[in-house]
Design an enzyme around this catalytic site. Structure first.
Site, short mmCIF file in Angstrom:
data_model
loop_
_atom_site.label_atom_id
_atom_site.label_comp_id
_atom_site.label_asym_id
_atom_site.label_seq_id
_atom_site.Cartn_x
_atom_site.Cartn_y
_atom_site.Cartn_z
N HIS A 1 0.79 -1.24 0.00
CA HIS A 1 0.00 0.00 0.00
C HIS A 1 0.82 1.29 0.00
CE1 HIS A 1 0.79 0.03 4.37
NE2 HIS A 1 0.55 1.33 4.29
C1 UD1 Z 1 -2.10 6.08 5.18
C2 UD1 Z 1 -0.85 6.59 5.88
C3 UD1 Z 1 0.19 5.49 5.94
C4 UD1 Z 1 -0.36 4.22 6.55
C5 UD1 Z 1 -1.65 3.82 5.84
C6 UD1 Z 1 -2.26 2.67 6.57
C7 UD1 Z 1 -0.37 8.99 5.53
C8 UD1 Z 1 0.49 9.96 4.84
N1 UD1 Z 1 -0.26 7.70 5.15
O1 UD1 Z 1 -1.73 5.77 3.86
O2 UD1 Z 1 1.27 5.93 6.74
O3 UD1 Z 1 0.59 3.21 6.41
O4 UD1 Z 1 -2.57 4.92 5.86
O5 UD1 Z 1 -3.17 1.97 5.81
O6 UD1 Z 1 -1.13 9.38 6.40
N2 UD1 Z 1 -8.86 5.21 0.22
C9 UD1 Z 1 -10.11 4.68 0.03
N3 UD1 Z 1 -10.85 4.38 1.13
C10 UD1 Z 1 -10.42 4.59 2.40
C11 UD1 Z 1 -9.16 5.15 2.57
C12 UD1 Z 1 -8.38 5.46 1.49
O7 UD1 Z 1 -10.54 4.47 -1.09
O8 UD1 Z 1 -11.17 4.29 3.36
C13 UD1 Z 1 -8.04 5.50 -0.97
C14 UD1 Z 1 -8.26 6.92 -1.51
O9 UD1 Z 1 -8.15 6.85 -2.91
C15 UD1 Z 1 -7.06 7.67 -0.95
C16 UD1 Z 1 -5.99 6.60 -0.95
O10 UD1 Z 1 -6.65 5.39 -0.62
O11 UD1 Z 1 -6.71 8.78 -1.72
C17 UD1 Z 1 -4.86 6.85 0.05
O12 UD1 Z 1 -5.41 7.02 1.37
P1 UD1 Z 1 -4.59 7.89 2.45
O13 UD1 Z 1 -5.25 7.79 3.75
O14 UD1 Z 1 -4.29 9.23 1.92
O15 UD1 Z 1 -3.18 7.17 2.49
P2 UD1 Z 1 -2.85 5.63 2.75
O16 UD1 Z 1 -2.12 5.12 1.56
O17 UD1 Z 1 -4.02 4.90 3.22
N1 UDP Z 2 -4.50 -5.19 8.44
C1 UDP Z 2 -5.80 -5.63 8.47
N2 UDP Z 2 -6.39 -5.97 7.28
C2 UDP Z 2 -5.73 -5.92 6.09
C3 UDP Z 2 -4.38 -5.47 6.09
C4 UDP Z 2 -3.79 -5.09 7.29
O1 UDP Z 2 -6.42 -5.71 9.51
O2 UDP Z 2 -6.34 -6.24 5.05
C5 UDP Z 2 -3.86 -4.79 9.72
C6 UDP Z 2 -2.58 -5.50 10.04
O3 UDP Z 2 -2.84 -6.73 10.66
C7 UDP Z 2 -1.88 -4.51 10.93
C8 UDP Z 2 -2.33 -3.17 10.40
O4 UDP Z 2 -3.50 -3.43 9.62
O5 UDP Z 2 -2.32 -4.64 12.28
C9 UDP Z 2 -1.29 -2.55 9.54
O6 UDP Z 2 -1.82 -1.43 8.89
P1 UDP Z 2 -1.34 -0.93 7.46
O7 UDP Z 2 -0.59 -1.99 6.77
O8 UDP Z 2 -2.54 -0.38 6.80
O9 UDP Z 2 -0.43 0.32 7.83
P2 UDP Z 2 1.06 0.48 8.39
O10 UDP Z 2 1.25 -0.42 9.54
O11 UDP Z 2 1.99 0.21 7.27
O12 UDP Z 2 1.11 1.92 8.74
#
Ligand code: UD1
Ligand code: UDP
Length: 394
Positions: free
Chosen positions: A221
């Site tokens: 991601h």
């Molecule tokens: C964010 C965090 C990242 C974390 C991740 C966990 C920042 C800068 N990044 O990244 O550190 O590891 O969350 O998962 O804060 N989207 C949806 N539905 C949702 C959420 C997101 O469709 O419920 C899509 C949207 O297109 C959005 C994109 O995902 O623009 C990115 O979401 P965003 O929260 O900006 O960043 P993450 O990649 O999720």
């Molecule tokens: N996780 C989850 N479902 C998924 C993928 C990840 O519950 O489909 C959980 C995972 O077990 C961990 C957390 O989400 O506890 C990690 O979050 P993510 O990978 O989104 O973000 P990061 O840790 O890189 O910030």
């Protein structure tokens, strides 16, 4: 009167981390601490948000800011403004933030400018790569925090290099922050939820038709991997090759950001349009308990997630990290994880290394499973001493 804590969450890993502290407050500190959860709305799909509140018994958010997706500046700015308004109205005694997302930074900035003490859980981690938005968020958050809880000893060392003291200050405040090694609340959760996952997600797992130890688990991601079609193709193609070589499928619960990019690339690139489903089983994001079962029962983990790297270790699974560096250096140093970046050849080499060198014995890098309890105790001590010195002045 109990002290009031406002906890700022917004993204998936923060809900999971918050579950551990909320549980400790509920079970051990409810006479002294009351918690209000503030959800920024950074993640909003049911399978990226609501599912965690229900499954992990996290108190429902008292305030939901519905900020949603956006560019970094716009998203963080909206959160900052909404959180500031809320703090001005509600005047919490303390603000708790987790990790390194835009929600973390917005909560920390809003609180620090209103002179509300900030507690940063998961402080001190560094990738030393400022191209990562998370690196900026965590550095800035640490530097406005009053209580910094590091999950690892490396976290303390990183903070000391940036000018923090690892000694206990006479009076703890934003100018004299307290840096403490607490262990990792995600390890608390791993211990707490492992049996529940078996009970609650067993039927779901059986329906997938997977055999224990005969599938690979992957997550992707990070923007560096999703927004560069060359890297994403290389990761998927490396997973396909691994599936072919080992003769087992890959399970890939996909973050919505990655799904959107695959769909976009598929419009012009046949590779993305024809990912073989017998090799790569793409599915929507799974719940935490489902994820725990996948981690505990898989053969190997491939990920760019911070949380999933550690969980692979909690369940003693070899982990290949789809990044050039990691904040969780002890995993790599001990041989529990190998950095493969987005390089297919390094992926195959890492698999060879695991099969020839084996997997290290657990070394307790992430504490004793009681980190949340410890953190709540320290928070209470700090609030009490602040109150006592205020009483002395009046
Ligand atoms: C964010 C965090 C990242 C974390 C991740 C966990 C920042 C800068 N990044 O990244 O550190 O590891 O969350 O998962 O804060 N989207 C949806 N539905 C949702 C959420 C997101 O469709 O419920 C899509 C949207 O297109 C959005 C994109 O995902 O623009 C990115 O979401 P965003 O929260 O900006 O960043 P993450 O990649 O999720
Ligand atoms: N996780 C989850 N479902 C998924 C993928 C990840 O519950 O489909 C959980 C995972 O077990 C961990 C957390 O989400 O506890 C990690 O979050 P993510 O990978 O989104 O973000 P990061 O840790 O890189 O910030």
């Amino acid at each position: 009167m109990p002290f009031t804590i406002f906890t700022i969450v917004g993204a998936r890993p923060q809900f999971i981390k918050a579950a551990a502290i909320s549980r400790a407050i509920r079970n051990l500190y409810s006479a002294d601490l009351t918690e209000s959860i503030v959800h920024t709305g950074q993640h909003y799909d049911t399978d990226m948000s609501d599912v965690f509140f229900e499954e992990l018994e996290i108190p429902k958010p008292v305030h939901h800011l519905h900020v949603g997706s956006g560019s970094h500046g716009a998203q963080t700015g909206l959160m900052l403004s909404a959180i500031e308004t809320l703090f001005l109205e509600q005047k919490p005694d303390l603000v708790l933030v987790y990790g390194d997302t835009n929600s973390t930074l917005a909560g920390a900035l809003a609180a620090s400018k209103l002179l509300i003490p900030v507690v940063h859980v998961e402080a001190g981690l560094r990738s030393f790569n400022k191209a990562m938005p998370e690196e900026i968020n965590r550095i800035l958050t640490d530097h406005v925090s009053t209580l910094l809880f590091t999950p690892t000893l490396t976290g303390i060392q990183n903070l000391v290099k940036e000018g923090f003291s690892d000694q206990i200050p006479e009076k703890v405040d934003a100018n004299h922050p307290l840096v403490v090694h607490s262990g990792d609340v995600m390890f608390d959760n791993a211990l707490y939820f492992r049996n529940l996952a078996e009970e609650k997600a067993k039927d779901w797992f059986q329906k997938l038709g997977l055999k224990e130890d005969a599938f690979l688990l992957a997550t992707i991601h990070r923007n560096a991997n999703t927004d560069d079609s060359f890297r994403l193709k290389s990761l998927l193609s490396g997973l396909m090759k691994t599936s072919e070589v080992l003769g087992i499928p890959v399970v890939l619960p996909l973050h919505p950001r990655t799904q959107k990019m695959i769909t976009q690339y598929a419009a012009t690139d046949a590779f993305f349009a024809s990912i073989p489903t017998n090799q790569i089983r793409i599915m929507p994001p799974v719940s935490y308990l489902q994820m725990v079962l996948l981690e505990a029962k898989c053969n190997m983990v491939f990920t760019d997630s911070g949380g999933v790297q550690k969980e692979a270790y909690f369940y003693q699974k070899p982990c290949l990290v789809f990044r050039p560096e990691t904040e969780w250096v002890e995993l790599v140093d001990s041989g529990a994880a190998i950095l493969v970046d987005a390089d297919e050849d390094r992926m195959q080499e890492a698999i060879q290394t695991f099969s020839s060198s084996g997997y290290p014995a657990p070394a307790g890098f992430y504490g004793d499973g009681k980190s949340a309890e410890f953190i709540c105790g320290e928070i209470l001590k700090m609030l009490q001493s602040k109150k006592d010195s205020a009483n002395c002045r009046t």
